[in-house]
Design an enzyme around this catalytic site. Structure first.
Site, PDB file in Angstrom:
ATOM      1  CB  SER A  13      -0.896   0.020   1.239  1.00 42.63           C
ATOM      2  OG  SER A  13      -1.428   1.314   1.400  1.00 42.63           O
ATOM      3  CG  HIS A  36      -3.893  -1.542  -1.579  1.00 44.16           C
ATOM      4  ND1 HIS A  36      -4.982  -2.337  -1.858  1.00 44.16           N
ATOM      5  CD2 HIS A  36      -4.277  -0.755  -0.557  1.00 44.16           C
ATOM      6  CE1 HIS A  36      -5.977  -2.046  -1.042  1.00 44.16           C
ATOM      7  NE2 HIS A  36      -5.579  -1.072  -0.236  1.00 44.16           N
ATOM      8  CG  ASP A  38      -5.177   2.427   0.929  1.00 43.73           C
ATOM      9  OD1 ASP A  38      -6.100   1.594   0.832  1.00 43.73           O
ATOM     10  OD2 ASP A  38      -4.043   2.148   1.339  1.00 43.73           O
ATOM     11  CG  MET A  40      -8.595   6.947   2.534  1.00 47.19           C
ATOM     12  SD  MET A  40      -7.881   6.893   4.188  1.00 47.19           S
ATOM     13  CE  MET A  40      -6.755   5.491   4.010  1.00 47.19           C
ATOM     14  CG  HIS A  69      -9.191  -0.078  -0.279  1.00 45.56           C
ATOM     15  ND1 HIS A  69      -8.615  -0.225   0.972  1.00 45.56           N
ATOM     16  CD2 HIS A  69     -10.529  -0.185  -0.074  1.00 45.56           C
ATOM     17  CE1 HIS A  69      -9.544  -0.405   1.873  1.00 45.56           C
ATOM     18  NE2 HIS A  69     -10.724  -0.374   1.277  1.00 45.56           N
ATOM     19  CG  MET A  71     -11.366   2.891   2.232  1.00 47.64           C
ATOM     20  SD  MET A  71      -9.831   2.889   3.157  1.00 47.64           S
ATOM     21  CE  MET A  71      -8.672   3.098   1.808  1.00 47.64           C
ATOM     22  CG  MET A 140     -11.540  -3.277   5.019  1.00 52.80           C
ATOM     23  SD  MET A 140      -9.992  -2.822   4.199  1.00 52.80           S
ATOM     24  CE  MET A 140      -9.142  -1.899   5.490  1.00 52.80           C
ATOM     25  N   GLY A 145      -9.095   3.488   7.112  1.00 50.09           N
ATOM     26  CA  GLY A 145      -8.850   4.914   7.344  1.00 50.09           C
ATOM     27  C   GLY A 145      -7.395   5.260   7.575  1.00 50.09           C
ATOM     28  CG  ASP A 178      -6.036  -2.953   3.112  1.00 47.34           C
ATOM     29  OD1 ASP A 178      -4.939  -2.687   3.626  1.00 47.34           O
ATOM     30  OD2 ASP A 178      -6.747  -2.116   2.514  1.00 47.34           O
ATOM     31  CB  SER A 201       3.435   0.355   8.373  1.00 49.61           C
ATOM     32  OG  SER A 201       2.423  -0.491   8.821  1.00 49.61           O
TER      33      SER A 201
END
Ligand code: DX5
Ligand code: ZN
Length: 233
Positions: A13, A36, A38, A40, A69, A71, A140, A145, A178, A201
């Site tokens: 990610s 990946h 993200d 948001m 992904h 969100m 998830m 978030g 994830d 991370s």
């Protein structure tokens, strides 16, 4: 056990990457199966990242396929535009969609794989009849978030039930996990039946993201090899 061998994928990610140098950060994970991304909107989740214009640029420079992904709220309106950008796969949250079957069909029609995500407390059972509409189910393993959260073991039974339902119905649907995926938790997720692993991370937080990908892959492969070994009679 799955009828056909599961393909194991490690998708780092970029949420944990340096947002000022995303092209260079993608180059550091060229041994990944996909990156990946993200997205948001500070409505569906309490955080804000990047939107369509940035993702369109990433699609042009990435050495690996992109796995978005989303969100975001109003995902039925937005998700098809990510598919139009040429992304390999686009995942929407079922909690944010008014018409998930229609949306999954639209994504496929526009050339992307269709992924559907479930928050940790969203059950999988109401959606089992629509598995054939999907290429991927994202379970998830943290509340969506933020990166850097601890893996929620409470999601493992749902992964097992989803894997059993997929194998039982003979559809070809990947299970992505994830959140909180590390060299340790990837083993539990793989044993439960996941085959696509997102890690933020635990990849970008390491001195060599490429080496971190290989360590995660090796641990998942150990589980896959054990599962495909002939069973004692
Ligand atoms: C969280 C995001 C994840 C996040 C995972 O809502 O969907 O993709 O980047 O980060 P880690 O691997 O650090 O938990
Ligand atoms: Zn994600």
């Amino acid at each position: 056990m799955s009828a056909s061998p599961l393909k194991c994928c490690i998708n780092p990610s970029i949420l944990s990457a340096d947002f000022a140098n995303l092209e260079a950060e993608l180059a550091r994970i060229s041994n990944a199966d996909a990156a990946h991304v993200d997205v948001m909107d500070n409505r569906f989740v309490p955080n804000l990242t990047i939107g369509l214009p940035v993702v369109e640029r990433l699609q042009k420079v990435s050495p690996v396929p992109l796995d978005a992904h989303l969100m975001i709220s109003e995902v039925d309106r937005w998700a098809p535009q990510f598919a139009d950008a040429g992304l390999a796969s686009v995942t929407f949250h079922v909690e944010a969609s008014d018409a998930p079957v229609k949306l999954a069909r639209e994504l496929r029609a526009r050339g992307s794989k269709a992924g559907m995500a479930l928050r940790p407390a969203t059950p999988v059972e109401p959606y089992l009849d629509m598995l054939a509409e999907l290429d991927m189910l994202l379970i998830m393993t943290v509340e969506p978030g933020f990166g850097g959260q601890a893996f929620l073991d409470v999601t493992l039974p749902k992964i097992r039930r989803a894997r059993a339902a997929i194998d039982g119905s003979g559809v070809d649907v990947a299970i992505q996990v994830d959140g909180g995926v590390t060299e340790e938790t990837i083993v539990r997720a793989a044993e439960a039946g996941a085959n696509i692993f997102v890690a933020g991370s635990s990849v970008y937080g390491k001195p060599s993201p490429a080496d971190a990908i290989e360590s995660l892959r090796a641990n998942a492969h150990l589980v896959f090899a054990k599962n495909s070994a002939p069973q004692p009679v």
